[in-house]
Design a protein around this motif. Structure first.
Motif, mmCIF file in Angstrom:
data_model
loop_
_atom_site.group_PDB
_atom_site.id
_atom_site.type_symbol
_atom_site.label_atom_id
_atom_site.label_comp_id
_atom_site.label_asym_id
_atom_site.label_seq_id
_atom_site.Cartn_x
_atom_site.Cartn_y
_atom_site.Cartn_z
ATOM 1 N N ARG A 130 1.043 -1.090 -0.127
ATOM 2 C CA ARG A 130 -0.393 -0.162 -0.086
ATOM 3 C C ARG A 130 1.135 1.353 0.064
ATOM 4 O O ARG A 130 0.434 3.083 -0.509
ATOM 5 C CB ARG A 130 -1.599 0.083 1.282
ATOM 6 C CG ARG A 130 -1.861 -1.033 0.574
ATOM 7 C CD ARG A 130 -2.576 -0.848 0.100
ATOM 8 N NE ARG A 130 -3.810 0.457 -0.449
ATOM 9 C CZ ARG A 130 -4.488 0.554 -0.841
ATOM 10 N NH1 ARG A 130 -4.806 -0.103 -2.190
ATOM 11 N NH2 ARG A 130 -4.873 1.898 -1.290
ATOM 12 N N ALA A 131 1.800 1.605 0.416
ATOM 13 C CA ALA A 131 3.009 2.411 0.739
ATOM 14 C C ALA A 131 3.436 2.371 -0.413
ATOM 15 O O ALA A 131 3.847 3.552 -1.170
ATOM 16 C CB ALA A 131 3.595 2.114 1.839
ATOM 17 N N TYR A 132 4.132 1.623 -0.975
ATOM 18 C CA TYR A 132 5.008 1.776 -2.334
ATOM 19 C C TYR A 132 3.302 2.040 -3.279
ATOM 20 O O TYR A 132 3.473 2.869 -4.506
ATOM 21 C CB TYR A 132 5.000 0.426 -3.048
ATOM 22 C CG TYR A 132 5.998 0.276 -4.137
ATOM 23 C CD1 TYR A 132 7.363 1.727 -4.462
ATOM 24 C CD2 TYR A 132 5.338 -0.091 -5.399
ATOM 25 C CE1 TYR A 132 7.885 1.089 -5.423
ATOM 26 C CE2 TYR A 132 5.970 0.019 -6.683
ATOM 27 C CZ TYR A 132 7.719 0.518 -6.390
ATOM 28 O OH TYR A 132 8.219 1.116 -7.701
ATOM 29 N N TRP A 133 2.135 1.558 -3.384
ATOM 30 C CA TRP A 133 0.831 1.987 -4.641
ATOM 31 C C TRP A 133 1.105 3.347 -4.316
ATOM 32 O O TRP A 133 0.921 4.801 -5.175
ATOM 33 C CB TRP A 133 -0.100 1.360 -3.833
ATOM 34 C CG TRP A 133 -0.867 2.144 -4.337
ATOM 35 C CD1 TRP A 133 -2.301 2.576 -4.434
ATOM 36 C CD2 TRP A 133 -2.059 1.964 -6.260
ATOM 37 N NE1 TRP A 133 -3.070 3.376 -4.701
ATOM 38 C CE2 TRP A 133 -2.616 3.025 -6.160
ATOM 39 C CE3 TRP A 133 -0.989 1.177 -7.163
ATOM 40 C CZ2 TRP A 133 -3.465 2.662 -7.069
ATOM 41 C CZ3 TRP A 133 -1.814 1.587 -8.637
ATOM 42 C CH2 TRP A 133 -3.125 2.065 -8.700
ATOM 43 N N GLU A 134 0.608 4.074 -2.483
ATOM 44 C CA GLU A 134 0.063 5.412 -2.559
ATOM 45 C C GLU A 134 1.631 6.325 -3.251
ATOM 46 O O GLU A 134 1.455 7.490 -3.647
ATOM 47 C CB GLU A 134 -0.453 5.813 -1.289
ATOM 48 C CG GLU A 134 -1.675 4.881 -1.008
ATOM 49 C CD GLU A 134 -2.082 5.002 -0.028
ATOM 50 O OE1 GLU A 134 -1.550 5.411 1.262
ATOM 51 O OE2 GLU A 134 -2.504 4.184 0.231
ATOM 52 N N SER A 135 2.694 6.618 -2.579
ATOM 53 C CA SER A 135 3.859 6.845 -2.457
ATOM 54 C C SER A 135 4.145 6.408 -4.103
ATOM 55 O O SER A 135 4.886 8.013 -4.587
ATOM 56 C CB SER A 135 4.381 7.084 -1.487
ATOM 57 O OG SER A 135 5.305 5.257 -1.028
ATOM 58 N N HIS A 136 4.330 5.732 -4.958
ATOM 59 C CA HIS A 136 4.961 5.888 -5.997
ATOM 60 C C HIS A 136 4.090 4.967 -7.388
ATOM 61 O O HIS A 136 3.821 6.355 -7.979
ATOM 62 C CB HIS A 136 6.060 4.916 -6.254
ATOM 63 C CG HIS A 136 7.110 5.328 -4.689
ATOM 64 N ND1 HIS A 136 7.836 5.654 -4.587
ATOM 65 C CD2 HIS A 136 6.618 4.479 -3.605
ATOM 66 C CE1 HIS A 136 8.809 6.243 -3.460
ATOM 67 N NE2 HIS A 136 7.920 5.191 -2.228
#
Lengths: 208, 208
Positions: A130-136
């Motif tokens: 989710r972090a990778y999806w949201e910030s990248h």
């Protein structure tokens, strides 16, 4: 992979306000994470500290969690693509942006080995995913999504087009090649299948 | 997961001709592999032998390689879907088969945890990925691909439709949700995005 002198995009924003500037450590830490990822070793704080030659305190000052650090490392070499022209031949613009080269959709700036590692890591860790999806990843979709919306405004694409779903169908076909079929994106058969999938999606998006 | 008494499809064909029938061991071996996969432990011959309570010789008699064994284990609970009706409402038939339920496209008979493990394993091992594609995933595509070809013959779908690309676009959109967005296939937002992606693809397939 050799890190360039420039810190990867997004690093600066994670540093707290008023901290002493010590940007040299950022690429060093990121490089340590990438070494571990490329060596298929588990990324732990201890290993990053050891390999990066930095202190735990220095690490935690820069990155609120290991998850955001790994997400940033996975994004090294990848940039938000430039805005697309909103006039001109929309089909051609989209095709070039999405399917134009084997690395257009996803592997941009990536070796295939690192792409495969990235998928393994995110499938093992939903918070990282989710972090990778949201910030990248979701940010990199911006230019294409804006071009699609402009196409709706110009009356080229259907007024009720679900822009996100259209992106998912085109990008999803590319992921399917790498993840399910296990075929390299640069093989001629894959290129031709992706062009055909793009053509189907395009026909389904335009005002008929 | 509890294994049913029936051996998973495909197990029998891997036994050499003329071997003594000792089918009881097959589910036991497969169950040992699945235990290891679900526990996120590396699957090795030693561990399968130990956990399955079978001899190395028994294992090798049944499975030419660890790769084919893992591929078969990953396929437990998944079956080749039944043939689809080739007359009737093709759009409805395809939608139901591909998007009808959260588990239609990929997770059929699977927990999400095992789906995620499957993706990790195939991304770590290209030989396993190709074995799994060739002996399992590509076969499950059959009924939908045949229904699409029948749609071309009936004059509903474009005569030059690339059936494989059409499948990849629809299925790819679903994989994209799980693998890139990290969203559960049963969430309402995901369901609606998948329905929209299907709609775009359908419009792009039909004779206009």
């Amino acid at each position: 992979m050799t890190l360039t002198a420039a810190a990867p995009a997004g690093v600066a924003v994670r540093r707290g306000p008023g901290r002493p500037r010590d940007t040299d450590l950022d690429p060093q830490i990121i490089a340590a994470v990438l070494d571990l990822i490329d060596a298929e070793e588990e990324v732990t704080v201890s290993r990053v500290v050891e390999r990066g030659g930095v202190s735990r305190a220095a690490l935690y000052r820069r990155w609120p969690s290991l998850t955001t650090l790994i997400a940033a490392a996975l994004d090294v070499g990848r940039t938000v693509p430039p805005e697309l022209p909103l006039d001109g031949d929309l089909r051609e613009t989209l095709f070039t942006a999405l399917i134009g080269s084997p690395t257009s959709i996803d592997a941009s700036g990536y070796s295939e080995a690192r792409f495969r590692q990235r998928i393994r890591l995110v499938m093992a860790d939903r918070a990282l995913q989710r972090a990778y999806w949201e910030s990248h990843v979701s940010r990199r979709r911006g230019p294409v999504e804006r071009a699609l919306r402009a196409g709706v405004d110009r009356g080229i694409l259907r007024h009720d087009l679900d822009v996100e779903a259209a992106f998912d169908a085109i990008a999803g076909a590319a992921y399917y090649q790498s993840i399910v079929r296990g075929e390299p994106l640069e093989s001629p058969a894959t290129r031709s299948r992706l062009a055909a999938a793009f053509d189907i999606t395009w026909r389904g998006m335009v005002v008929s």
